[in-house]
Motif scaffolding. Structure first.
Motif, PDB file in Angstrom:
ATOM      1  N   THR A  77       0.828  -1.200   0.000  1.00 36.08           N
ATOM      2  CA  THR A  77       0.000   0.000   0.000  1.00 36.08           C
ATOM      3  C   THR A  77       0.864   1.252   0.000  1.00 36.08           C
ATOM      4  O   THR A  77       0.663   2.177  -0.800  1.00 36.08           O
TER       5      THR A  77
ATOM      6  N   HIS B  89      -1.699  -8.556  -8.235  1.00 30.90           N
ATOM      7  CA  HIS B  89      -2.142  -9.146  -6.964  1.00 30.90           C
ATOM      8  C   HIS B  89      -0.955  -9.756  -6.200  1.00 30.90           C
ATOM      9  O   HIS B  89      -0.943 -10.945  -5.858  1.00 30.90           O
TER      10      HIS B  89
ATOM     11  N   ILE C 204      -5.557   4.303  -3.348  1.00 33.84           N
ATOM     12  CA  ILE C 204      -4.904   2.988  -3.397  1.00 33.84           C
ATOM     13  C   ILE C 204      -5.940   1.915  -3.064  1.00 33.84           C
ATOM     14  O   ILE C 204      -6.708   2.053  -2.109  1.00 33.84           O
ATOM     15  N   ASN C 205      -5.921   0.830  -3.839  1.00 37.03           N
ATOM     16  CA  ASN C 205      -6.847  -0.269  -3.584  1.00 37.03           C
ATOM     17  C   ASN C 205      -6.095  -1.594  -3.585  1.00 37.03           C
ATOM     18  O   ASN C 205      -5.699  -2.103  -4.632  1.00 37.03           O
ATOM     19  N   THR C 206      -5.882  -2.137  -2.386  1.00 37.81           N
ATOM     20  CA  THR C 206      -5.299  -3.474  -2.257  1.00 37.81           C
ATOM     21  C   THR C 206      -6.312  -4.430  -1.616  1.00 37.81           C
ATOM     22  O   THR C 206      -5.935  -5.454  -1.048  1.00 37.81           O
TER      23      THR C 206
ATOM     24  N   THR D  85      -6.876   4.954   1.113  1.00 37.25           N
ATOM     25  CA  THR D  85      -6.511   3.565   0.875  1.00 37.25           C
ATOM     26  C   THR D  85      -7.619   2.642   1.371  1.00 37.25           C
ATOM     27  O   THR D  85      -8.178   2.847   2.456  1.00 37.25           O
TER      28      THR D  85
ATOM     29  N   THR E 104      -3.585   0.014  -7.921  1.00 36.43           N
ATOM     30  CA  THR E 104      -4.388  -1.140  -7.536  1.00 36.43           C
ATOM     31  C   THR E 104      -3.624  -2.446  -7.718  1.00 36.43           C
ATOM     32  O   THR E 104      -2.788  -2.583  -8.615  1.00 36.43           O
ATOM     33  N   ASP E 105      -3.942  -3.379  -6.856  1.00 34.63           N
ATOM     34  CA  ASP E 105      -3.360  -4.722  -6.879  1.00 34.63           C
ATOM     35  C   ASP E 105      -4.440  -5.773  -7.091  1.00 34.63           C
ATOM     36  O   ASP E 105      -4.150  -6.967  -7.063  1.00 34.63           O
TER      37      ASP E 105
ATOM     38  N   TYR F 192      -4.015   6.566  -9.146  1.00 33.15           N
ATOM     39  CA  TYR F 192      -4.685   5.378  -8.612  1.00 33.15           C
ATOM     40  C   TYR F 192      -3.734   4.197  -8.723  1.00 33.15           C
ATOM     41  O   TYR F 192      -3.152   3.940  -9.783  1.00 33.15           O
TER      42      TYR F 192
ATOM     43  N   TYR G 278      -8.369  -7.073  -8.981  1.00 30.22           N
ATOM     44  CA  TYR G 278      -9.156  -7.036 -10.212  1.00 30.22           C
ATOM     45  C   TYR G 278     -10.355  -7.972 -10.076  1.00 30.22           C
ATOM     46  O   TYR G 278     -10.363  -8.874  -9.243  1.00 30.22           O
TER      47      TYR G 278
ATOM     48  N   SER H  66     -11.548  -5.061  -6.110  1.00 29.12           N
ATOM     49  CA  SER H  66     -11.836  -4.112  -7.190  1.00 29.12           C
ATOM     50  C   SER H  66     -13.292  -3.666  -7.185  1.00 29.12           C
ATOM     51  O   SER H  66     -13.613  -2.539  -7.562  1.00 29.12           O
TER      52      SER H  66
END
Length: 318
Positions: free
Chosen positions: A113, A283, A232-234, A204, A259-260, A257, A262, A237
């Protein structure tokens, strides 16, 4: 007792660290690893696991159809934490135990993150590409020091992010359905989501995917975000409305943005993938040598408990 068959569809199980695989083999299990290097489709999983006693899953979708066609299946062990890809209700109805591996990758996801946050704030990815291509262009970034971070979902990972934020002397805001005293001791202030979005320079996401959190950041919520924020998006999705996200990335609402996560892996190409202010990772939040070993051994602990007629330590209730 007949030899147990364990199918490990989790892509990294038994490959980064051999110890969890060897523990299963030492216990007399026949173990089949993922031959595709990606999450399996329904048909692929049924073909591999139709006679399996246990499945160790990664980011695969485990549907009722799969369970009904795996007649020997007694256990679905998640190689990780989130179980939203597993039909828990179907498993309960069919008498199949579901387990996960809690607290095995909290610190690593928090690390990623901040890695994504810093990379976007300082333009590191583009600077790297430019420099390697012989261009001497210094991007003007923004500082993290003494900025406001908004943590949406103050569970174990959210609290790990809070700890890191203190090292940057950040003002820490948090949103969750329940307030947490440990987070408060770290200096986090719980506020309504609207307030967090309006005041945060960095946002986040660390929420599970539920009916209540799906599309949590929709068109209206994106309009509340502080102009120039980094998101941030961990987590998942589906917490975001993708059309609203694209608009926010192209109209100046979001500086960037990262992201990890989907909807599917590998993901279909989406328009925001092409934007320079977006960083994508495959990921990898929980993929380190250390966390992989913890996740693998915890999954194996659960498998061996069921094999030995015991209640596994990490049962996920429906």
């Amino acid at each position: 007792m007949a030899k147990w068959k364990v199918v490990a569809t989790a892509v990294t199980f038994g490959r980064i660290n051999k110890e969890p695989l060897e523990r299963l083999q030492k216990a007399g299990c026949e173990v089949l690893l993922n031959p595709y290097g990606r999450p399996l489709t329904e048909d692929e999983m049924i073909k591999l696991a139709s006679d399996a006693d246990a499945i160790i899953v990664g980011n695969d979708k485990v549907t009722r159809h799969i369970m009904e066609n795996c007649k020997n299946l007694k256990l679905i062990a998640k190689h990780g934490v989130g179980t939203d890809g597993i039909d828990i209700n179907a498993a309960k109805t069919l008498g199949i135990t579901v387990t996960n591996a809690p607290a095995t990758n909290n610190e690593e996801v928090a690390d990623l993150t901040f890695g994504l946050m810093i990379a976007l704030a300082r333009g590191i990815c583009k600077a790297n590409t430019d420099t390697k291509n012989g261009k001497w262009i210094k991007p003007t970034g923004v500082s993290l020091y003494q900025k406001t971070i908004g943590i949406v979902g103050v569970g174990a990972i959210g609290r790990a992010v809070s700890k890191r934020a203190t090292g940057f002397s950040m003002n820490i805001l948090g949103y969750d359905t329940m307030e947490n005293e440990e987070a408060k001791r770290l200096g986090l202030k719980f506020v309504p989501l609207d307030t967090l979005l309006q005041q945060s320079d960095f946002i986040t996401l660390h929420l599970p995917l539920t009916n209540d959190t799906r599309n949590l950041l929709n068109k209206d919520r994106f309009q509340q975000i502080k102009k120039g924020a980094i998101l941030i998006n961990t987590a998942r999705s589906q917490l975001l409305d993708m059309d609203a996200l694209y608009k926010a990335l192209t109209d100046g609402t979001l500086r960037g943005y990262g992201t990890d996560v989907y909807d599917f892996e590998p993901p279909e190409h989406l328009p925001f993938f092409d934007l320079e202010n977006v960083i994508l990772t495959p990921h990898i939040g929980g993929t380190t040598l250390e966390s992989n070993l913890r996740m693998g051994n915890t999954a194996v602990d659960n498998v061996l408990a069921v094999l030995n007629g015991q209640i596994p330590p990490n049962v996920v209730e429906g």
